[in-house]
Design a protein around this motif. Sequence first.
Motif, mmCIF file in Angstrom:
data_model
loop_
_atom_site.group_PDB
_atom_site.id
_atom_site.type_symbol
_atom_site.label_atom_id
_atom_site.label_comp_id
_atom_site.label_asym_id
_atom_site.label_seq_id
_atom_site.Cartn_x
_atom_site.Cartn_y
_atom_site.Cartn_z
ATOM 1 N N ILE A 1 0.811 -1.220 0.000
ATOM 2 C CA ILE A 1 0.000 0.000 0.000
ATOM 3 C C ILE A 1 0.842 1.268 0.000
ATOM 4 C CG2 ILE A 1 -1.979 -1.088 1.117
ATOM 5 C CD1 ILE A 1 -1.002 0.295 3.740
ATOM 6 N N ALA A 2 2.140 1.163 0.288
ATOM 7 C CA ALA A 2 3.005 2.347 0.327
ATOM 8 C C ALA A 2 4.454 1.891 0.245
ATOM 9 C CB ALA A 2 2.769 3.148 1.605
ATOM 10 N N TYR A 3 5.335 2.856 -0.035
ATOM 11 C CA TYR A 3 6.763 2.590 -0.112
ATOM 12 C C TYR A 3 7.512 3.516 0.826
ATOM 13 C CZ TYR A 3 5.795 -0.176 -4.255
ATOM 14 O OH TYR A 3 5.308 -1.129 -5.108
ATOM 15 N N SER A 4 8.513 2.962 1.518
ATOM 16 C CA SER A 4 9.377 3.747 2.391
ATOM 17 C C SER A 4 10.761 3.839 1.760
ATOM 18 C CB SER A 4 9.471 3.103 3.773
ATOM 19 O OG SER A 4 10.451 3.744 4.556
ATOM 20 N N LEU A 5 11.352 5.019 1.803
ATOM 21 C CA LEU A 5 12.657 5.226 1.182
ATOM 22 C C LEU A 5 13.781 4.515 1.919
ATOM 23 C CD1 LEU A 5 12.502 9.028 0.267
ATOM 24 C CD2 LEU A 5 12.041 7.068 -1.217
ATOM 25 N N GLY A 6 13.564 4.158 3.179
ATOM 26 C CA GLY A 6 14.601 3.466 3.930
ATOM 27 C C GLY A 6 14.420 3.663 5.420
ATOM 28 N N GLY A 7 15.355 3.111 6.175
ATOM 29 C CA GLY A 7 15.366 3.310 7.614
ATOM 30 C C GLY A 7 15.901 4.684 7.959
ATOM 31 N N PRO A 8 15.981 5.031 9.255
ATOM 32 C CA PRO A 8 16.500 6.347 9.657
ATOM 33 C C PRO A 8 17.908 6.566 9.117
ATOM 34 C CG PRO A 8 15.425 5.262 11.505
ATOM 35 C CD PRO A 8 15.545 4.237 10.418
ATOM 36 N N SER A 9 18.033 7.444 8.131
ATOM 37 C CA SER A 9 19.311 7.646 7.446
ATOM 38 C C SER A 9 19.590 9.113 7.167
ATOM 39 C CB SER A 9 19.335 6.863 6.122
ATOM 40 O OG SER A 9 19.077 5.496 6.327
ATOM 41 N N GLY A 10 18.920 10.010 7.895
ATOM 42 C CA GLY A 10 19.090 11.419 7.591
ATOM 43 C C GLY A 10 18.404 11.779 6.286
ATOM 44 N N ASN A 11 18.651 12.975 5.827
ATOM 45 C CA ASN A 11 18.018 13.432 4.591
ATOM 46 C C ASN A 11 19.031 14.186 3.756
ATOM 47 O OD1 ASN A 11 15.772 13.377 2.975
ATOM 48 N ND2 ASN A 11 14.820 15.199 3.844
ATOM 49 N N GLY A 12 18.691 14.379 2.503
ATOM 50 C CA GLY A 12 19.605 15.099 1.632
ATOM 51 C C GLY A 12 19.380 14.747 0.177
ATOM 52 N N TYR A 13 20.366 15.079 -0.648
ATOM 53 C CA TYR A 13 20.254 14.987 -2.097
ATOM 54 C C TYR A 13 19.799 13.608 -2.567
ATOM 55 C CZ TYR A 13 21.641 15.213 -7.022
ATOM 56 O OH TYR A 13 21.652 15.166 -8.390
ATOM 57 N N ASN A 14 20.398 12.552 -2.040
ATOM 58 C CA ASN A 14 20.081 11.207 -2.516
ATOM 59 C C ASN A 14 18.646 10.814 -2.180
ATOM 60 O OD1 ASN A 14 22.730 11.092 -3.390
ATOM 61 N ND2 ASN A 14 23.442 10.065 -1.524
ATOM 62 N N MET A 15 18.170 11.224 -1.021
ATOM 63 C CA MET A 15 16.786 10.937 -0.644
ATOM 64 C C MET A 15 15.807 11.784 -1.465
ATOM 65 S SD MET A 15 16.550 8.458 1.344
ATOM 66 C CE MET A 15 17.266 7.502 2.686
ATOM 67 N N TYR A 16 16.211 12.989 -1.816
ATOM 68 C CA TYR A 16 15.358 13.809 -2.686
ATOM 69 C C TYR A 16 15.185 13.110 -4.041
ATOM 70 C CZ TYR A 16 16.788 17.542 0.573
ATOM 71 O OH TYR A 16 17.054 18.298 1.679
ATOM 72 N N LYS A 17 16.307 12.647 -4.606
ATOM 73 C CA LYS A 17 16.263 11.993 -5.906
ATOM 74 C C LYS A 17 15.493 10.669 -5.837
ATOM 75 C CE LYS A 17 18.416 14.946 -8.457
ATOM 76 N NZ LYS A 17 17.696 15.629 -9.580
ATOM 77 N N ALA A 18 15.651 9.948 -4.739
ATOM 78 C CA ALA A 18 14.921 8.686 -4.582
ATOM 79 C C ALA A 18 13.419 8.938 -4.541
ATOM 80 C CB ALA A 18 15.381 7.977 -3.308
ATOM 81 N N TYR A 19 13.012 9.965 -3.808
ATOM 82 C CA TYR A 19 11.587 10.316 -3.731
ATOM 83 C C TYR A 19 11.050 10.719 -5.109
ATOM 84 C CZ TYR A 19 7.375 12.956 -2.525
ATOM 85 O OH TYR A 19 6.080 13.436 -2.467
ATOM 86 N N GLN A 20 11.801 11.561 -5.807
ATOM 87 C CA GLN A 20 11.352 12.022 -7.122
ATOM 88 C C GLN A 20 11.215 10.865 -8.098
ATOM 89 O OE1 GLN A 20 14.387 15.014 -7.851
ATOM 90 N NE2 GLN A 20 12.980 16.670 -7.357
ATOM 91 N N TRP A 21 12.148 9.912 -8.048
ATOM 92 C CA TRP A 21 12.053 8.782 -8.973
ATOM 93 C C TRP A 21 10.827 7.934 -8.656
ATOM 94 C CZ3 TRP A 21 11.730 3.527 -8.638
ATOM 95 C CH2 TRP A 21 11.816 2.849 -9.862
#
Length: 208
Positions: free
Chosen positions: A165-185
Amino acid sequence: VRFSPFIYHTYKNKWEAGSKTPPLYKVMLFTRRNGVYKEYMPLKIGFGKTELVDGRIMRLGKELKPVKAGYNAAADRKTTLAELKALKAKGKNTICPDYPQPAWFYELCDSLGLYVIDRANINAPERSGDRTVGGTPSNDPRLVGDYLERVKAMYYRSRNFTCVIAYSLGGPSGNGYNMYKAYQWLKSVEKSRPVIYSDTDGEWNSDL
């Protein structure tokens, strides 16, 4: 290639969490060349649309209220089935694994009527609060390919299972450029199900 997407009578049943007998339809996919059948692939599939409406997760037009349980598949299918049944008996309806699971895990959740919030295999807690470029793996552009590879592996592995029903980008790993790109993809390929990341610290790259 000819493909007929119609499976009759599917709208008579609704796939709902907690259902004793979720409607899974048996489909036989086959390949044929020059009149000769080459391969048969039996499948069990379910139908259901999950979407985010006004901050609420909606399933088949009704609000879904997840009762979550963290769980990763055991070494074998039989043990996993027993443990999932035990979680369901405790009133849990949504399973939250720490990383992508074997395909049979999602098949079990489909058959039991359990939901899954799938999570990419990203866990980089080191210096997670450091927002300088390269201060944490999640904000190091040199690693963006590795992050996207793991998010794509998660998505393509489980996208066709009705329990997800949903997708999580990962476990607690901070935030930043790579997470922005992962979300956008993920948002570019997944038009319905929400994308969740708990370590955004109020930033924009999480739907919940």
